[in-house]
Design an enzyme around this catalytic site. Structure first.
Site, mmCIF file in Angstrom:
data_model
loop_
_atom_site.group_PDB
_atom_site.id
_atom_site.type_symbol
_atom_site.label_atom_id
_atom_site.label_comp_id
_atom_site.label_asym_id
_atom_site.label_seq_id
_atom_site.Cartn_x
_atom_site.Cartn_y
_atom_site.Cartn_z
ATOM 1 C CE LYS A 163 -3.527 2.822 0.644
ATOM 2 N NZ LYS A 163 -4.432 2.786 1.794
ATOM 3 C CE LYS A 231 -3.033 7.035 7.495
ATOM 4 N NZ LYS A 231 -4.115 6.429 8.285
#
Length: 289
Positions: A163, A231
């Site tokens: 991801k 993040k």
């Protein structure tokens, strides 16, 4: 087999609704909201006894809290047999959570998803799964309600790495668009035509196809807020620094991202990075119609 689902946010809510069509599902979210179509509970502790627990939460800390903190579903007498974390956390967080669950005899699949809210609503997400293949196999059919593409990419932690790879390329693409497109407007090109050229030519990407129509109209609230998505860049820096990998393009994109946050655009989507360079060159990339 009964399932529990924690986290009914922008992505989690449509995912849970689709999953509930295939399995016996109870769901929980810390916040109140319109969760029509779901069997919801008032506390996460009420999910104790579910055989499969799915989490879709903002970060690794939130996942750890649900599992090991309060209510500590991994430590309940009726703990789940499998935990599937669809959150975007980090490689290190996935390894830690997986190890702690293994100590309790609970299988773990780190299974982040790619695709925005519209794809979550359609059930066409891509799910990247790290963990034991034999744990994933019997769960593929129900998970298929949420993701039309389910890829087993390796052991626990591999899902988050896969991801992250995708997300960093997405971020880099948007940073490049933000830097170059205002220059074209400053030098007199028509932004609408430039957007058409990019999205029909070799410069196109998912970032250009998704964001350029919105940027032309001055719309910056159609994607995930930059502040929340930051993040990914932190995680990218951690992986490259820990392994000593050179990543100059990523570093440059991160600087653009940070500048946008510093200028107060954190509540807007990634397309708002273009505002940094529009200010610097003195030209807005907006439709002239």
């Amino acid at each position: 087999m009964n399932w529990g689902f924690v986290g009914l946010g922008q992505m989690g809510l449509p995912m849970a609704r689709r999953l509930s069509a295939r399995v016996d599902l109870r769901a929980y979210d810390l916040r109140s909201g319109d969760f029509a179509g779901l069997d919801t509970v008032e506390t996460a502790a009420e999910l104790s006894g579910c055989e499969v627990l799915v989490t879709c939460l903002p970060d690794g800390r939130a996942v750890r809290n649900v599992l090991f903190g309060e209510p500590g579903l991994a430590d309940s007498p009726e703990r789940p047999g499998v935990v599937i974390d669809t959150s975007t956390t980090t490689h290190a967080a996935a390894l830690d959570i997986g190890a702690r669950l293994a100590e309790r005899g609970i299988a773990f699949l780190d299974a982040p998803v790619s695709g925005m809210q519209a794809r979550a609503e359609e059930g066409t997400l891509t799910m990247m799964v790290g963990g034991a293949a034999e744990q994933l196999a019997p769960l593929r059919d129900p998970l298929g309600a949420m993701a039309s593409r389910i890829l087993h990419v390796g052991p626990v932690g591999a899902g988050q790495l896969a991801k992250l790879t995708n997300q960093l390329l997405f971020d880099i693409n948007m940073a490049a668009l933000a830097e170059i497109l205002p220059i074209s407007a400053k030098l007199g090109l028509d932004p609408g035509q430039v957007a058409e050229i990019v999205n029909s030519g070799t410069g196109r990407s998912y970032a250009s196809e998704f964001f350029l129509p919105n940027i032309l109209q001055g719309v910056f609230d159609q994607g995930y807020p930059m502040q929340a998505a930051y993040k990914d860049l932190i995680a990218g820096a951690a992986v490259t620094n820990e392994n000593g990998f050179p990543a100059p393009v990523l570093a440059a994109a991160t600087a653009t991202y940070q500048q946008a946050l510093a200028e107060g655009f954190g509540g807007e989507d990634k397309g708002a990075m273009i505002k940094v360079f529009e200010r610097l060159v003195g030209a807005a990339f907006r439709s002239r119609e």
